[in-house]
Design a protein around this motif. Sequence first.
Motif, PDB file in Angstrom:
ATOM      1  N   SER A 134       4.354  -3.275   6.575  1.00 44.74           N
ATOM      2  CA  SER A 134       4.596  -4.576   5.947  1.00 44.74           C
ATOM      3  C   SER A 134       4.532  -4.530   4.429  1.00 44.74           C
ATOM      4  N   LYS A 171      10.704 -10.329   9.413  1.00 44.81           N
ATOM      5  CA  LYS A 171      10.783  -9.959   7.998  1.00 44.81           C
ATOM      6  C   LYS A 171      10.604 -11.178   7.106  1.00 44.81           C
ATOM      7  N   LEU A 195       8.622  -3.461   2.820  1.00 43.45           N
ATOM      8  CA  LEU A 195       9.694  -4.015   3.653  1.00 43.45           C
ATOM      9  C   LEU A 195      11.075  -3.609   3.173  1.00 43.45           C
ATOM     10  N   LEU A 249       8.473  -3.158  11.053  1.00 44.11           N
ATOM     11  CA  LEU A 249       8.080  -4.066   9.975  1.00 44.11           C
ATOM     12  C   LEU A 249       6.586  -4.352  10.014  1.00 44.11           C
TER      13      LEU A 249
END
Length: 356
Positions: A317, A343, A320, A313
């Motif tokens: 980013s 997340k 996602l 993640l």
Amino acid sequence: MSERLINLHTKQISDYLIHFWPLKVTEDAIFWVLDRWQLAEKKTRIVDNSDLRCINRQINTIPTGKQRIYRQALEGILFYLADIAHWQVPEFVKHTISDTNLKYFEELAKGTAHAQLIFSRYQQQKTYFFDTRGTLTPSFMALMIGFEVAPLSLAHISAILNNPNSIIDKEDNPRLAITHMGYGADELRATHYYLSIESYRFLENYYAQSPPRISSKCLYADLSSWLEENGLPACIRKQIWPKRFQIHWYLRFQLPPVFIKDLANPERHVGLSNTITASKIKEADIYAIDWDTKWFDSLAKSQKKIRWPHEILLKHSESLETIETPPWDANNILPRLLFDYTKQLLVVVNKIWPQF
């Protein structure tokens, strides 16, 4: 309920009401109510309105002159059941009990001045004993127990004076053990009271004199003579003495009235004597290390590198939604928790600072 059990319960209730019920109730009246009110057959400790209607119906069948006596006995029994046996009673009975406790404490308060005079004279006599080391008398010992140990009845105090084995665990934790019948139980039980060093020595010295046995009636006579010799007003009944002790405890230690009633009545508490056995561990072994201090050296170091799913993640980013959520592992839920937490943080950050 057998007649023997009815007599036993009658005696227990009567003894309790004598000390904690402001109204006078005879044992005959208590027996009459218990004989016609089958409380022992109830499976739960609950007195409801139907139970009261049943006994009141029987009271209504007798001449009017005796109805008041039996109704008063019924009130005393209800007071006993709720106050000492912890039965559930109707709400209006609880209000009556509260009023009774208030009346009882008001009765105690009437003897405040008398109790203070008795205690003051007792203190003078105690100082005189320390100076002269004379013979300890039953009346002095009764005052010592009532003022220093617990505000007990003369019956309990005379039993203590007659039993040299009342002090238990003398070396480690000396305390006073009072043996009595348990309420609602046909067996002997014991209640323990704290003994100060001074009280302990007084009792030990008194027992060392090998005094003759004394009944509560004779003890009351000795105390009455003591009051007369010291120019103090008399206690017209032996039941007055524990009340003088109780109001003294209230004034001296500022104890709640309910707690004073607990102290005054050993039957309200049961203390089991646990024998204390000496430890087999030697003093030098208390801090000795008795485990392997290098137990972890035998553990093989893991060569497998752990890959945390939330690291993906952090690397991606901006996308996602394309990253697959890892399944829950029953043996280790931490990776999934870190993944969800990371997340969630990244989603919030992307909303606030979309340029990042």
